[in-house]
Design a protein around this motif. Structure first.
Motif, PDB file in Angstrom:
ATOM      1  N   SER A  79      -7.486  -9.938   0.746  1.00 12.05           N
ATOM      2  CA  SER A  79      -7.795  -9.259  -0.524  1.00 12.05           C
ATOM      3  C   SER A  79      -8.567  -7.965  -0.259  1.00 12.05           C
ATOM      4  O   SER A  79      -9.105  -7.364  -1.173  1.00 12.05           O
TER       5      SER A  79
ATOM      6  N   LEU B 179      -8.608   1.741  -9.378  1.00 10.43           N
ATOM      7  CA  LEU B 179      -7.419   1.396  -8.599  1.00 10.43           C
ATOM      8  C   LEU B 179      -6.844   2.661  -7.977  1.00 10.43           C
ATOM      9  O   LEU B 179      -6.550   3.636  -8.678  1.00 10.43           O
TER      10      LEU B 179
ATOM     11  N   TYR C  62      -4.564  -0.415  -4.012  1.00 11.53           N
ATOM     12  CA  TYR C  62      -3.260  -1.066  -4.098  1.00 11.53           C
ATOM     13  C   TYR C  62      -2.370  -0.383  -3.081  1.00 11.53           C
ATOM     14  O   TYR C  62      -2.481   0.818  -2.850  1.00 11.53           O
ATOM     15  N   TYR C  63      -1.524  -1.200  -2.458  1.00 10.72           N
ATOM     16  CA  TYR C  63      -0.721  -0.674  -1.360  1.00 10.72           C
ATOM     17  C   TYR C  63       0.631  -0.196  -1.851  1.00 10.72           C
ATOM     18  O   TYR C  63       1.326  -0.904  -2.581  1.00 10.72           O
TER      19      TYR C  63
ATOM     20  N   THR D 240       4.205  -3.012  -9.782  1.00 13.66           N
ATOM     21  CA  THR D 240       3.165  -3.510 -10.687  1.00 13.66           C
ATOM     22  C   THR D 240       2.705  -4.901 -10.250  1.00 13.66           C
ATOM     23  O   THR D 240       1.578  -5.288 -10.540  1.00 13.66           O
TER      24      THR D 240
ATOM     25  N   GLU E 230       1.922  -5.700  -7.251  1.00 13.86           N
ATOM     26  CA  GLU E 230       0.793  -5.380  -6.366  1.00 13.86           C
ATOM     27  C   GLU E 230      -0.424  -4.931  -7.188  1.00 13.86           C
ATOM     28  O   GLU E 230      -1.557  -5.329  -6.914  1.00 13.86           O
ATOM     29  N   LEU E 231      -0.179  -4.104  -8.210  1.00 16.40           N
ATOM     30  CA  LEU E 231      -1.276  -3.650  -9.069  1.00 16.40           C
ATOM     31  C   LEU E 231      -1.989  -4.848  -9.696  1.00 16.40           C
ATOM     32  O   LEU E 231      -3.217  -4.935  -9.692  1.00 16.40           O
TER      33      LEU E 231
ATOM     34  N   LYS F 174      -2.018  -7.972  -8.743  1.00 21.37           N
ATOM     35  CA  LYS F 174      -2.683  -8.793  -7.723  1.00 21.37           C
ATOM     36  C   LYS F 174      -4.055  -8.194  -7.380  1.00 21.37           C
ATOM     37  O   LYS F 174      -5.068  -8.898  -7.338  1.00 21.37           O
ATOM     38  N   GLN F 175      -4.073  -6.907  -7.157  1.00 20.15           N
ATOM     39  CA  GLN F 175      -5.322  -6.273  -6.753  1.00 20.15           C
ATOM     40  C   GLN F 175      -6.309  -6.216  -7.913  1.00 20.15           C
ATOM     41  O   GLN F 175      -7.520  -6.339  -7.704  1.00 20.15           O
TER      42      GLN F 175
END
Lengths: 550, 550
Positions: free
Chosen positions: A29, A236, A259-260, A271, A273-274, A276-277
């Motif tokens: 994380s 972010l 975010y990766y 999104t 990934e967005l 999740k982060q």
């Protein structure tokens, strides 16, 4: 991406990297980003303190007593190279390059190359790109209006430049280009910019939403200042990112929530990934306030698809995030299948208005085909904020009174360039198209060259001014870097510079998935230099891989 | 000062001032300045919150969730008018002035005056002051170098301007005025500035100590950012002060530690007062890090005597304080018995070098006889800091890449203007001396006019661009202001504006000894407007005093 990096990315999210006395750990994380006192800071601070206390320090300001956010401002990204992230694009490696350049001047033949090839910074005119004539004519006339009605001026300047200078001067109270303006910028120039935005998007733009700034950077700082109250506030940010964001968040005491971008899908922004982060940050007590999107991407060069943008807008609306849209490369798109769409246009096309989405769009005169970095012009268009918040934005803007008037004029010019039928139109179009088509050729040549190298994969530069190739370094090279107390990507970049004179910025200056290594290469060297860059890079890379092959 | 204000000042240090629902108390140690949450903030914040929560606020950024330092940034000085201190010089009263101006344009004769007479801001070219021709010639040529070797150019520009433009372009790598420069500014321009400082002071100056900035304000912010770690860090600031300082300290989360200038001795700066305030701050747990001195003074217009400056240097050395010297009005001295001495010159003349005193001198192209506010040029000269701190200053500078190149060029020009024998010298000297002697006449005329008014005393404008007269308001006027829910000085300024079109800034925008009332009046309106200002002001004042005589 021709070779799949995805598996490596997925597996590499837990990395321990030892370098000299420093050791840090990145969990899946990415908790270092959330930590307000990352261990690398303590290490760096104690090293520096030792240095400073050993020498007599008469100053009341020492590294022990300086604002720690400043010291910390460079250590919010992933790797130790980012200790100097502010220096990334003009930092340690550039200092070395400048030293080599001086040595070459004093002692030609002292190195195995005859010139330094700077591919480190998006600064086109430093590499020989010429300014757009019309823009400079107008700026010169506004600087020295006394010559406007002299007969010699007709012979030196185009008729529409003279006319435009008069128009602009008439918009400035008292024609005083030497006076402070309204803190948002001269109203008439904001009108021109709003008209340009309307023409671009097909949706209305309000000149009162425009805040003119000295380039985009002060605008980003202003928004960070307003958004960040403490280290519990998160922003972010894409990884890789342009280090302005990590630095600005750190200087204002907030937390970068990474975010990766997905390298395997051409630096796509998912999104999933967005979310999740965002959840990971929330679970750590971070209140996420805004999402930064850089489109076209820096350092990654991708252009977002409109569908992807819609998802992002929807995400921001659902999560109540301010959308900070870095759109400074909006004129720099090089592939026929991609087009720039502003986030404002996308959100309006979804039926979302002022009540639905808080959106800030950053624009700069430093980029585009004009590349007027030294003029420090730019603006932000601020929509979807209440009147009381707008008043606070205005207050922050007014602390520095106003941005520079030449930069303001230029920002209006790039948003309202010569039109068909104007005297300058043909020459303007030729200059613009010449620059953009040459940039497209350079991008393609460099992309192909990277993809022809062993262990290197490189996504397209669909837009912006950069390529961000991934280099799969042999373990032997990674060990050699450790022995040399440097990060592997910096190790490669230093070797490349010393051998060829080519300056790349190590990926660690921008952040990258742990265990992967990249570098940023601008597409800006003049076209006649590109073949030399390709052949020197190719020769060097072959030798490097042979030397360190496992 | 012809009438003694001193007694009033001494007795007035405990004041309770009731205004609407707000009440605040100032002890003799001025504790409000030290409080990180002054009661006026809570009051203001709750008012604003009530406003914002009553209207639908779709934005993720609201007054409840904005960085409170931004909201607080305007409430660090003494009176409620300072709620909007950032607006002081272009704030509420200026908004009213602009509205009146629009009304006059639409409907001439709608007010008892035919034009607005702006005396609110140090913005000379907005009031008709013409730029210095030589400087603008050079700027225009650097903006559009393509015309430098055209034959028509000889007829339009002076020969030394053309030569200087070539010189400057040769100092810029690739002659690229459109490229980002070194983050401290172009080296050749810093060389010229350092030479100018040497010529001014008679002591060496190092170009590596110069940081070029977009006006002085960003330089002040940079230093505050480095100095302030938390609200426990204090910065000694003069009261009255230019609100940049209170705003910058608040935005960076520090504490303003006020010291009062002594109006009775012509706004003298006494080290006794500095020591008293320093001790009071220490006793409250504040770590005082730096001392701000504005010389010549803003808004107070005094020029410090050299002996006084020596005391200040000695104080900073003994107490280990960084001396932040705002020297932006160094060219603006109007009285024969005073002369500008830089703090660097003074400290060097005392035998103090880099090891003894940490000193930052701020300079700007916005002031002086040139008044090029819109160009946003300036620099700070940073001496007496260790190498590691210098590196941190450089890092903060590099976050915004560089200041605008036109501003950089202009900063070098004002520090190296034409010399005897240059083609432009005579016309340059005539322009410069014309502006400075006219400013001196305007200052004297306005000073005399103020001192001829009942209840008003006014110190000399020895330098800078301002008068800061003290007005002894009748109790009846103070009560009327209370009834109108405004501060007495703002009440007077509003009445003056509505009656005459003259715009003064209420003293509460700058801070003043409690119980005293002032306003700031620039000396910048063109000379032919001064008689009208004097006669309108005189008539208004007589009527006002008659109306409110106790």
């Amino acid at each position: 991406m021709r070779k799949s990096v995805a598996g490596r990315l997925k597996n590499a999210l837990a990395l321990s990297y030892q370098q000299n006395h420093r050791r840090w750990f990145l969990s899946s994380s990415h908790s270092r980003f959330f930590s307000s006192s990352p261990p690398v800071l303590d290490s760096a601070a104690s090293t520096s303190m030792a240095n400073s206390s050993s020498s007599p320090s008469p100053s009341p300001l020492t590294l022990q007593t300086i604002n720690p956010k400043v010291v910390r401002s460079s250590v919010t990204a992933l790797h130790f190279q980012v200790l100097k992230c502010e220096y990334a694009v003009r930092g340690e490696i550039v200092t070395l390059a400048q030293r080599l350049q001086e040595e070459l001047q004093k002692n030609p033949g002292s190195h195995p190359f005859d010139e330094i090839l700077y591919c480190n910074i998006g600064n086109p005119q430093s590499l020989g790109q010429q300014p757009i004539t019309f823009f400079r004519e107008v700026l010169a006339l506004c600087d020295h209006p006394a010559i406007l009605d002299k007969s010699e001026t007709q012979g030196l300047f185009s008729a529409d430049a003279i006319e435009r200078a008069w128009q602009i001067l008439d918009q400035i109270p008292g024609r005083a280009t030497g006076a402070y303006s309204h803190s948002q910028g001269i109203k008439g120039l904001r009108d021109a910019i709003a008209a340009g935005i309307e023409a671009r998007d097909g949706y209305p733009a309000n000149p009162n939403d425009i805040f003119l700034t000295d380039g985009a950077s002060p605008a980003v700082h202003m928004m960070m200042q307003l958004l960040i109250r403490s280290e519990k506030d998160g922003i972010l940010c894409p990884i890789p990112q342009y280090p302005l964001y990590s630095a600005s968040i750190a200087l204002h005491g907030g937390t970068l929530v990474p975010y990766y971008l997905d390298e395997a899908s051409g630096w796509g922004l998912e999104t999933f990934e967005l979310k999740k982060q965002l959840e990971a940050a929330k679970s750590k007590g971070i209140s996420v306030r805004a999402l930064v999107v850089i489109n076209p991407g820096n350092p990654t060069g991708q252009v977002l698809a409109e569908g992807n943008q819609r998802d992002i807008v929807e995400f921001c609306k659902q999560e109540g995030l301010v959308l900070l849209a870095d759109e400074v490369y909006q004129e720099n798109v090089y592939v026929p299948d991609k087009e720039f769409h502003s986030f404002k246009k996308v959100s309006r096309s979804m039926g979302y208005g002022e009540e639905d989405i808080a959106l800030v769009s950053f624009q700069s005169v430093s980029k585009g085909y004009y590349g007027e970095c030294g003029k420090r012009g730019g603006y932000m268009e601020v929509t979807g904020f209440s009147a009381d918040i707008r008043e606070q934005i205005y207050k922050v803007a007014s602390v520095n009174l106003c941005s520079n008037i030449s930069g303001q004029i230029l920002a209006s010019l790039v948003m309202s360039p010569p039109k068909v039928g104007d005297e300058s139109y043909e020459s303007y179009r030729a200059e613009r198209d010449g620059i953009l088509s040459s940039l497209a050729r350079r991008a393609k040549t460099l992309e192909d060259a990277f993809n022809n190298l062993e262990g290197i994969t490189c996504n397209k530069a669909e837009g912006a001014m950069y390529l961000f190739p991934c280099i799969n370094l042999p373990q032997k090279a990674i060990k050699a870097a450790e022995a040399a107390k440097t990060a592997p990507d910096a190790f490669y970049a230093h070797r490349l510079l010393n051998a060829t004179g080519i300056v790349f910025v190590p990926g660690s200056g921008f952040g990258q998935v742990p265990g992967t290594w990249h570098f940023r290469c601008t597409i800006l060297p003049q076209e006649d230099k590109i073949p030399a860059i390709v052949s020197r890079l190719t020769d060097f890379h072959k030798g490097f891989m042979d030397e360190f092959r496992d």
